[in-house]
Design an enzyme around this catalytic site. Sequence first.
Site, PDB file in Angstrom:
ATOM      1  N   TRP A 122     -12.892  10.045  31.246  1.00 22.73           N
ATOM      2  CA  TRP A 122     -12.397   8.985  30.369  1.00 22.73           C
ATOM      3  C   TRP A 122     -12.245   7.648  31.088  1.00 22.73           C
ATOM      4  O   TRP A 122     -12.633   6.605  30.560  1.00 22.73           O
ATOM      5  CB  TRP A 122     -11.089   9.389  29.695  1.00 22.73           C
ATOM      6  CG  TRP A 122     -11.336  10.332  28.560  1.00 22.73           C
ATOM      7  CD1 TRP A 122     -10.964  11.643  28.491  1.00 22.73           C
ATOM      8  CD2 TRP A 122     -12.070  10.056  27.357  1.00 22.73           C
ATOM      9  NE1 TRP A 122     -11.418  12.187  27.306  1.00 22.73           N
ATOM     10  CE2 TRP A 122     -12.087  11.245  26.601  1.00 22.73           C
ATOM     11  CE3 TRP A 122     -12.712   8.927  26.845  1.00 22.73           C
ATOM     12  CZ2 TRP A 122     -12.728  11.331  25.352  1.00 22.73           C
ATOM     13  CZ3 TRP A 122     -13.347   9.016  25.611  1.00 22.73           C
ATOM     14  CH2 TRP A 122     -13.344  10.197  24.882  1.00 22.73           C
ATOM     15  N   ASP A 162      -4.420   4.519  29.699  1.00 22.60           N
ATOM     16  CA  ASP A 162      -4.908   5.280  28.549  1.00 22.60           C
ATOM     17  C   ASP A 162      -4.148   6.603  28.578  1.00 22.60           C
ATOM     18  O   ASP A 162      -4.431   7.465  29.407  1.00 22.60           O
ATOM     19  CB  ASP A 162      -6.420   5.502  28.682  1.00 22.60           C
ATOM     20  CG  ASP A 162      -6.975   6.424  27.596  1.00 22.60           C
ATOM     21  OD1 ASP A 162      -6.190   6.891  26.751  1.00 22.60           O
ATOM     22  OD2 ASP A 162      -8.209   6.677  27.613  1.00 22.60           O
ATOM     23  N   LYS A 198      -4.337  13.590  19.481  1.00 20.93           N
ATOM     24  CA  LYS A 198      -4.071  14.658  20.448  1.00 20.93           C
ATOM     25  C   LYS A 198      -2.634  15.166  20.267  1.00 20.93           C
ATOM     26  O   LYS A 198      -2.405  16.349  20.154  1.00 20.93           O
ATOM     27  CB  LYS A 198      -4.265  14.157  21.882  1.00 20.93           C
ATOM     28  CG  LYS A 198      -5.554  13.376  22.157  1.00 20.93           C
ATOM     29  CD  LYS A 198      -6.801  14.174  22.007  1.00 20.93           C
ATOM     30  CE  LYS A 198      -8.123  13.439  22.018  1.00 20.93           C
ATOM     31  NZ  LYS A 198      -8.392  12.461  23.035  1.00 20.93           N
TER      32      LYS A 198
HETATM   33  C1  LIG Z   1      -9.676  11.560  23.118  1.00 24.65           C
HETATM   34  C2  LIG Z   1      -9.556  10.494  24.130  1.00 24.65           C
HETATM   35  C3  LIG Z   1     -10.147   9.230  23.950  1.00 24.65           C
HETATM   36  C4  LIG Z   1     -11.090   8.902  22.808  1.00 24.65           C
HETATM   37  O1  LIG Z   1     -10.544   8.723  21.622  1.00 24.65           O
HETATM   38  P1  LIG Z   1     -11.467   8.362  20.346  1.00 24.65           P
HETATM   39  O2  LIG Z   1     -10.475   8.494  19.271  1.00 24.65           O
HETATM   40  O3  LIG Z   1     -12.568   9.362  20.261  1.00 24.65           O
HETATM   41  O4  LIG Z   1     -11.961   6.999  20.505  1.00 24.65           O
HETATM   42  C5  LIG Z   1      -9.939   8.270  24.921  1.00 24.65           C
HETATM   43  N1  LIG Z   1      -9.220   8.537  26.019  1.00 24.65           N
HETATM   44  C6  LIG Z   1      -8.666   9.744  26.229  1.00 24.65           C
HETATM   45  C7  LIG Z   1      -7.881   9.986  27.474  1.00 24.65           C
HETATM   46  C8  LIG Z   1      -8.819  10.757  25.293  1.00 24.65           C
HETATM   47  O5  LIG Z   1      -8.271  11.974  25.505  1.00 24.65           O
END
Ligand SMILES: *Cc1c(COP(=O)(O)O)cnc(C)c1O
Length: 368
Positions: free
Chosen positions: A101, A175, A199
């Site tokens: 990521w 993030d 999540k």
């Molecule tokens: C799932 C995830 C994303 C991506 O999210 P989208 O909704 O598909 O854009 C970005 N960063 C992390 C750490 C993730 O787990």
Amino acid sequence: MTRPYNFSAGPAAIPEEVLQEAAADMLDWHGSGMGVMEMSHRGKEFTEIYTRAEADLRGLLAVPANFRILFMQGGGIAENAIVPLNLSRGATADFVVTGGWSKKSAQEAGRYCTARVAASSEAERFRDIPAPAGWRLTPGASYVHLCSNETLHGVEFHELPDLRALGSDAPLVIDCSSHIASRAIDWSRVGLAFAGAQKNLGPAGLTLVFVREDLLGHALPITPSAFDYRTVAENDSMYNTPPTWGIYIAGLTFQWLKRQTEGGLTGIAAMEARNIAKAELLYRAIDGSSLYVNDIAPAARSRMNIPFFLRDESRNDAFLAGAKARGLLQLKGHRSVGGMRASIYNALPLAGVQALVDYLQDFEKTRA
Ligand SMILES: *Cc1c(COP(=O)(O)O)cnc(C)c1O
């Protein structure tokens, strides 16, 4: 009827109480005669839902008063562009690459600014987090980005770096998509945090951004208005129609989080204690077996996403089929990593992890 345990990495399990509450409200929210999806985002009913959700989230995560909470769309991947558009001022931003990521974030940011890799664990196949003392931070960088929980590779920052102690004045961007609300956040070390909701907080379609007020108002001229943090903040996330259903479900999840208790703790502290216990139980089972392996450095192991491999990969399909037959769903690893992955977010109870551990042990014993 008990539902199966869902180990999906995302979109992921939602607390059953939240789903039931949403189901009961589906046709008529609180006597309004409307379902939440059918309401004006500017009406008094939705305003009530929004105001409470924002206040509950602020309280749960102890978000300081000088941070704005934005309810946006586009997910974590859109934020990979929206952050440099708003924060880079066209200069250099630093990236700490600890998994799939953060690597993706650096690549996307490179379209809008100079994206420098200040540290990377890619040569070690992302099995550890490079020690902050060794990061090569750019003097005067517009921000430093890291992914505080790498969903694919299963590594987590258990402490955020203190950039000032490393000689940098840059704001830290995290993030935290896949571990938000699983633990407390040290806001004194953060300038901006973003997270997709799917999540740990609710359905896909809602993205949360926590931004320190002094970082508003510096967007590049090409920034789409709907993605300019200042515009979004000035309009209380209603510059365009916000993802109302996602905000409503996240709001129910915040209320559920507030109700949680664990050994005298409540809310996020209760969740954190539970998440530590869940992760310990699963890692102990993996480490104690001769069939399963997780090779992440113990101090960097994620509490939320636990990838593991069968030493005999020819048994992968049998493992997944047997798991499904026992009501243990979505354990297949991400296609870029392979093997298995158990995502054990807030909504997955200790009993679900125990059921997985029982299955791991039973499956290992049936080894031919
Ligand atoms: C799932 C995830 C994303 C991506 O999210 P989208 O909704 O598909 O854009 C970005 N960063 C992390 C750490 C993730 O787990």
